[in-house]
Scaffold this motif. Structure first.
Motif, short mmCIF file in Angstrom:
data_model
loop_
_atom_site.label_atom_id
_atom_site.label_comp_id
_atom_site.label_asym_id
_atom_site.label_seq_id
_atom_site.Cartn_x
_atom_site.Cartn_y
_atom_site.Cartn_z
N GLY A 54 -17.52 44.73 -50.25
CA GLY A 54 -16.32 44.16 -49.36
C GLY A 54 -16.26 44.88 -48.05
N ASN A 55 -17.37 44.77 -47.27
CA ASN A 55 -17.46 45.49 -45.95
C ASN A 55 -17.56 44.42 -44.80
OD1 ASN A 55 -16.42 48.29 -46.21
ND2 ASN A 55 -18.50 48.35 -47.33
N THR A 56 -17.02 44.50 -43.91
CA THR A 56 -17.29 43.40 -42.77
C THR A 56 -18.38 43.73 -42.01
OG1 THR A 56 -15.23 42.63 -42.55
CG2 THR A 56 -16.64 42.41 -40.66
N GLY A 57 -19.47 43.06 -41.54
CA GLY A 57 -20.50 43.30 -40.71
C GLY A 57 -20.25 43.61 -39.52
N ILE A 58 -21.20 44.40 -38.74
CA ILE A 58 -20.73 45.20 -37.61
C ILE A 58 -21.45 44.40 -36.32
CG2 ILE A 58 -21.42 47.30 -36.07
CD1 ILE A 58 -21.45 48.83 -38.78
N ALA A 59 -20.55 44.20 -35.36
CA ALA A 59 -21.15 43.27 -34.05
C ALA A 59 -22.16 43.81 -33.21
CB ALA A 59 -19.98 43.29 -32.98
N THR A 60 -22.89 42.79 -32.70
CA THR A 60 -24.15 43.23 -31.95
C THR A 60 -23.94 42.75 -30.27
OG1 THR A 60 -25.63 43.04 -33.83
CG2 THR A 60 -26.66 43.00 -31.67
N SER A 61 -24.22 43.43 -29.35
CA SER A 61 -23.93 42.79 -28.01
C SER A 61 -24.94 43.37 -27.17
CB SER A 61 -22.46 43.63 -27.69
OG SER A 61 -22.75 45.10 -27.54
N PHE A 62 -25.25 42.62 -25.99
CA PHE A 62 -26.24 43.02 -24.99
C PHE A 62 -25.23 42.97 -23.85
CE2 PHE A 62 -29.13 42.12 -21.72
CZ PHE A 62 -30.38 42.75 -22.12
N GLY A 63 -24.89 44.20 -23.43
CA GLY A 63 -23.88 44.25 -22.45
C GLY A 63 -22.67 43.37 -22.43
N THR A 64 -22.15 43.18 -21.34
CA THR A 64 -21.17 42.04 -21.39
C THR A 64 -21.87 40.38 -21.33
OG1 THR A 64 -20.86 42.00 -18.86
CG2 THR A 64 -19.49 43.55 -20.13
N HIS A 65 -22.99 40.44 -21.35
CA HIS A 65 -23.55 39.21 -21.29
C HIS A 65 -23.36 38.29 -22.39
CE1 HIS A 65 -25.57 40.37 -17.54
NE2 HIS A 65 -25.83 41.45 -18.05
N CYS A 66 -23.81 38.59 -23.71
CA CYS A 66 -23.50 37.95 -24.91
C CYS A 66 -23.24 39.02 -26.14
CB CYS A 66 -24.62 36.99 -24.98
SG CYS A 66 -26.32 37.72 -25.28
N SER A 67 -22.82 38.39 -27.06
CA SER A 67 -22.72 39.28 -28.34
C SER A 67 -22.30 38.33 -29.49
CB SER A 67 -21.08 40.13 -28.02
OG SER A 67 -20.32 39.05 -27.98
N ALA A 68 -22.43 39.02 -30.63
CA ALA A 68 -22.05 38.31 -31.95
C ALA A 68 -21.40 39.22 -32.80
CB ALA A 68 -23.49 37.80 -32.49
N THR A 69 -20.37 38.57 -33.59
CA THR A 69 -19.52 39.42 -34.69
C THR A 69 -20.12 39.21 -35.80
OG1 THR A 69 -18.38 37.69 -35.20
CG2 THR A 69 -17.40 39.09 -33.50
N GLY A 70 -20.18 40.62 -36.63
CA GLY A 70 -20.58 40.50 -38.00
C GLY A 70 -19.97 39.57 -38.95
N GLY A 71 -20.70 39.29 -39.96
CA GLY A 71 -20.32 38.54 -41.15
C GLY A 71 -19.00 39.10 -41.60
N LEU A 72 -18.20 38.26 -42.24
CA LEU A 72 -16.99 38.78 -42.84
C LEU A 72 -16.97 38.96 -44.30
CD1 LEU A 72 -14.14 36.49 -41.24
CD2 LEU A 72 -14.90 38.65 -40.64
N TRP A 73 -16.51 39.78 -45.15
CA TRP A 73 -16.56 40.31 -46.05
C TRP A 73 -15.81 39.19 -47.38
CZ3 TRP A 73 -12.71 42.37 -49.64
CH2 TRP A 73 -11.68 42.81 -49.04
N PRO A 74 -15.93 38.91 -48.26
CA PRO A 74 -15.49 37.93 -49.23
C PRO A 74 -14.24 38.65 -49.97
CG PRO A 74 -17.22 38.72 -50.65
CD PRO A 74 -17.37 39.26 -48.98
N ASN A 75 -13.01 38.29 -49.28
CA ASN A 75 -11.70 39.11 -49.83
C ASN A 75 -11.49 38.46 -51.25
OD1 ASN A 75 -9.25 40.14 -50.24
ND2 ASN A 75 -8.47 40.17 -48.22
N PRO A 76 -11.47 39.30 -52.20
CA PRO A 76 -11.11 38.78 -53.73
C PRO A 76 -9.68 38.66 -53.71
CG PRO A 76 -11.53 41.21 -53.68
CD PRO A 76 -11.93 40.71 -52.14
#
Length: 163
Positions: A54-76
């Protein structure tokens, strides 16, 4: 030097699965063409792998140009049987939400969510999953009966250079 345009592709890290059998969501994806004629450097962050339940994925970014959030964990504890939701891309010319994690099964764990670059680790019912191969940004698998779930896969940044 001599580069005028770049194409950046990136994906956030995948979430880990959970011992309730639910799989983690995949990281979001973003892609952008950037004019770099007047840019000398850019700060890059790549979402690392997440371990454990149950840990959320970590975001990736290229400066302020573009980014992507990590996947979410399945909260039971939400009262539903759904796996984790996928992360989202932002700021790109193309932004894609990562795949959602599979729900739990009565007799086995569920496979990790599919990201832009491919699928997650496979589900397994009765043993600790450890580190099975999975595509960048994909979600970790769930495992039933309290065994160890799969880890989320690390994010990735690809830069294509054009003169």
């Amino acid at each position: 030097e001599g580069i005028s345009m770049i194409r950046v592709q990136l994906i956030g890290g995948g979430a880990s699965g959970h011992s309730s059998g639910k799989a983690g969501g995949a990281g979001g994806y973003a892609e952008k063409i950037i004019d770099v004629s007047n840019i000398t450097s850019v700060s890059v962050t790549v979402g690392n792998r997440v371990l454990g339940h149950g840990n959320t994925g970590i975001a990736t970014s290229f400066g302020t140009h573009c980014s992507a959030t990590g996947g979410l964990w399945p909260n039971p504890h939400t009262g539903n049987t759904s796996g984790g939701k996928g992360g989202v891309g932002a700021g790109g010319d193309i932004n894609i939400q990562g795949g959602g994690g599979s729900s739990h099964h009565s007799n086995g764990g569920s496979a990790g969510a599919v990201g832009y670059f491919g699928g997650g680790s496979f589900g397994q019912a009765t043993s600790n999953l450890g580190d099975h191969p999975a595509a960048y940004g994909s979600g970790g698998s769930g495992c039933n009966n309290g065994y160890g779930s799969g880890s989320g896969a690390r994010g990735l940044v690809i830069v294509w250079e054009y003169a």
